[in-house]
Design a protein around this motif. Sequence first.
Motif, mmCIF file in Angstrom:
data_model
loop_
_atom_site.group_PDB
_atom_site.id
_atom_site.type_symbol
_atom_site.label_atom_id
_atom_site.label_comp_id
_atom_site.label_asym_id
_atom_site.label_seq_id
_atom_site.Cartn_x
_atom_site.Cartn_y
_atom_site.Cartn_z
ATOM 1 N N ASN A 16 -123.289 -80.313 76.277
ATOM 2 C CA ASN A 16 -123.370 -81.492 75.466
ATOM 3 C C ASN A 16 -123.691 -82.865 76.300
ATOM 4 O O ASN A 16 -124.479 -83.695 76.109
ATOM 5 C CB ASN A 16 -121.909 -81.938 74.834
ATOM 6 N N SER A 23 -131.137 -87.220 76.084
ATOM 7 C CA SER A 23 -131.669 -88.317 75.057
ATOM 8 C C SER A 23 -131.642 -89.519 75.749
ATOM 9 O O SER A 23 -132.527 -90.412 75.330
ATOM 10 C CB SER A 23 -130.258 -88.433 74.097
ATOM 11 N N ASN A 133 -116.186 -88.701 61.448
ATOM 12 C CA ASN A 133 -117.679 -88.272 61.359
ATOM 13 C C ASN A 133 -118.529 -89.303 61.717
ATOM 14 O O ASN A 133 -119.451 -89.401 62.220
ATOM 15 C CB ASN A 133 -117.974 -87.818 59.993
ATOM 16 N N SER A 137 -121.186 -89.894 65.008
ATOM 17 C CA SER A 137 -122.297 -90.109 64.694
ATOM 18 C C SER A 137 -122.975 -91.336 65.279
ATOM 19 O O SER A 137 -124.254 -91.474 65.720
ATOM 20 C CB SER A 137 -122.843 -89.809 63.142
ATOM 21 N N CYS A 140 -123.460 -91.037 68.767
ATOM 22 C CA CYS A 140 -124.611 -90.346 69.187
ATOM 23 C C CYS A 140 -125.905 -91.070 69.227
ATOM 24 O O CYS A 140 -126.849 -90.892 69.896
ATOM 25 C CB CYS A 140 -124.530 -89.000 68.271
ATOM 26 N N ALA A 164 -130.851 -89.465 64.819
ATOM 27 C CA ALA A 164 -129.849 -88.952 65.670
ATOM 28 C C ALA A 164 -128.516 -89.175 64.708
ATOM 29 O O ALA A 164 -127.530 -88.239 64.745
ATOM 30 C CB ALA A 164 -129.685 -89.266 66.826
ATOM 31 N N HIS A 168 -126.223 -86.041 63.097
ATOM 32 C CA HIS A 168 -125.028 -85.737 63.744
ATOM 33 C C HIS A 168 -123.894 -85.993 62.592
ATOM 34 O O HIS A 168 -122.968 -85.084 62.436
ATOM 35 C CB HIS A 168 -124.644 -86.677 64.818
ATOM 36 N N ARG A 171 -123.883 -82.596 60.813
ATOM 37 C CA ARG A 171 -122.949 -81.692 61.590
ATOM 38 C C ARG A 171 -121.917 -82.029 61.687
ATOM 39 O O ARG A 171 -120.859 -80.806 61.893
ATOM 40 C CB ARG A 171 -123.805 -81.611 63.046
ATOM 41 N N GLU A 172 -121.378 -82.925 61.902
ATOM 42 C CA GLU A 172 -119.930 -83.426 62.124
ATOM 43 C C GLU A 172 -119.017 -82.975 60.780
ATOM 44 O O GLU A 172 -118.094 -82.548 60.993
ATOM 45 C CB GLU A 172 -119.578 -84.913 62.416
ATOM 46 N N SER A 260 -123.140 -74.805 63.046
ATOM 47 C CA SER A 260 -122.965 -76.022 63.966
ATOM 48 C C SER A 260 -123.706 -75.651 65.368
ATOM 49 O O SER A 260 -124.194 -76.564 65.909
ATOM 50 C CB SER A 260 -121.549 -76.194 64.221
ATOM 51 N N LYS A 264 -127.007 -77.744 67.157
ATOM 52 C CA LYS A 264 -126.697 -78.234 68.547
ATOM 53 C C LYS A 264 -127.945 -77.768 69.370
ATOM 54 O O LYS A 264 -128.387 -78.711 69.898
ATOM 55 C CB LYS A 264 -125.509 -77.932 69.130
ATOM 56 N N MET A 267 -131.181 -79.816 68.601
ATOM 57 C CA MET A 267 -131.264 -81.360 68.916
ATOM 58 C C MET A 267 -132.184 -81.363 70.223
ATOM 59 O O MET A 267 -132.934 -82.573 70.263
ATOM 60 C CB MET A 267 -129.921 -81.685 69.631
#
Length: 280
Positions: A16, A23, A133, A137, A140, A164, A168, A171-172, A260, A264, A267
């Motif tokens: 991560n 990023s 969430n 996000s 991110c 992004a 995210h 995904r969250e 998930s 990741k 990304m």
Amino acid sequence: MLRNLSAYFGLLRPVNCLIVFGSVFVAAFIAGISGSLLTVLVAALSAALIAGGANGVNDFFDAPIDRLNKPWRPIPSGRLGKREAFIWSTCILVLGVAAAGIAGKWLLSISLGGAIAVFLYSLRLKRTAFWGNFTVSLLCGLVFVYGGVCVGKPKATLIPASLAFLFHLGREIIKDAEDCQADASAGASTAPVRFGLKTALKTATAVYLVLLVVLFLPWLFGIYHQLYLLVVCVGIIPVICYVIWSIWRDNSSRNLGRLSSILKLDMLVGLLAILLGSKF
């Protein structure tokens, strides 16, 4: 000794941290690195450290839940004590904020705000429906703006930040669906617990359907070039479509966790699309 070192660094979730580092660097690159490359590297390092510290702080507060759904993590597995984990994570977080101060006053302000949001998320927001969430996000997405700020061109990073955020957010929600049973046992009121698993998965599906449309806009408006479209069509859209299909075919915790992890990894493909599409 090696076991302890592994636990300390595992708490930060190095993958991560690397994604966050990349990023920030990609965001600065597409915005246009006009100043010192060293400043960008320090900014990227600060963001990675903050992300790592945030992961550790979150694990500290989530220890009771993780004992049920993620017993292999450093704290629930007993490889690292809660007190040690909290001190280590907080030190890493503070180090990241300090590095941001070296890179610039605006980055320091953003990093301080992010650090506060991390503690609010871990203490309260994570256990609420959708607010946790949304917070993760937003942070991110802010990583890309962070990269733009460090070169004085934050507007140039709003597109990847928006993409992004949506990526995210979906995904969250899926991650919350994965942890639904453990969260319910711990008294958390996440979206799947409060509104039901199907409602949460419908929300994640809706988010990703919106993202599938939004992904085309930078190319349609001539902001990103053909290479962006190529990478998106080959490496992102098929993955999102597969995830949407798979969560409805099998909504078991095991499958949602697998999806998930796939998201990741995707990304990195997203970073490649933005990098190639904006510069070549």
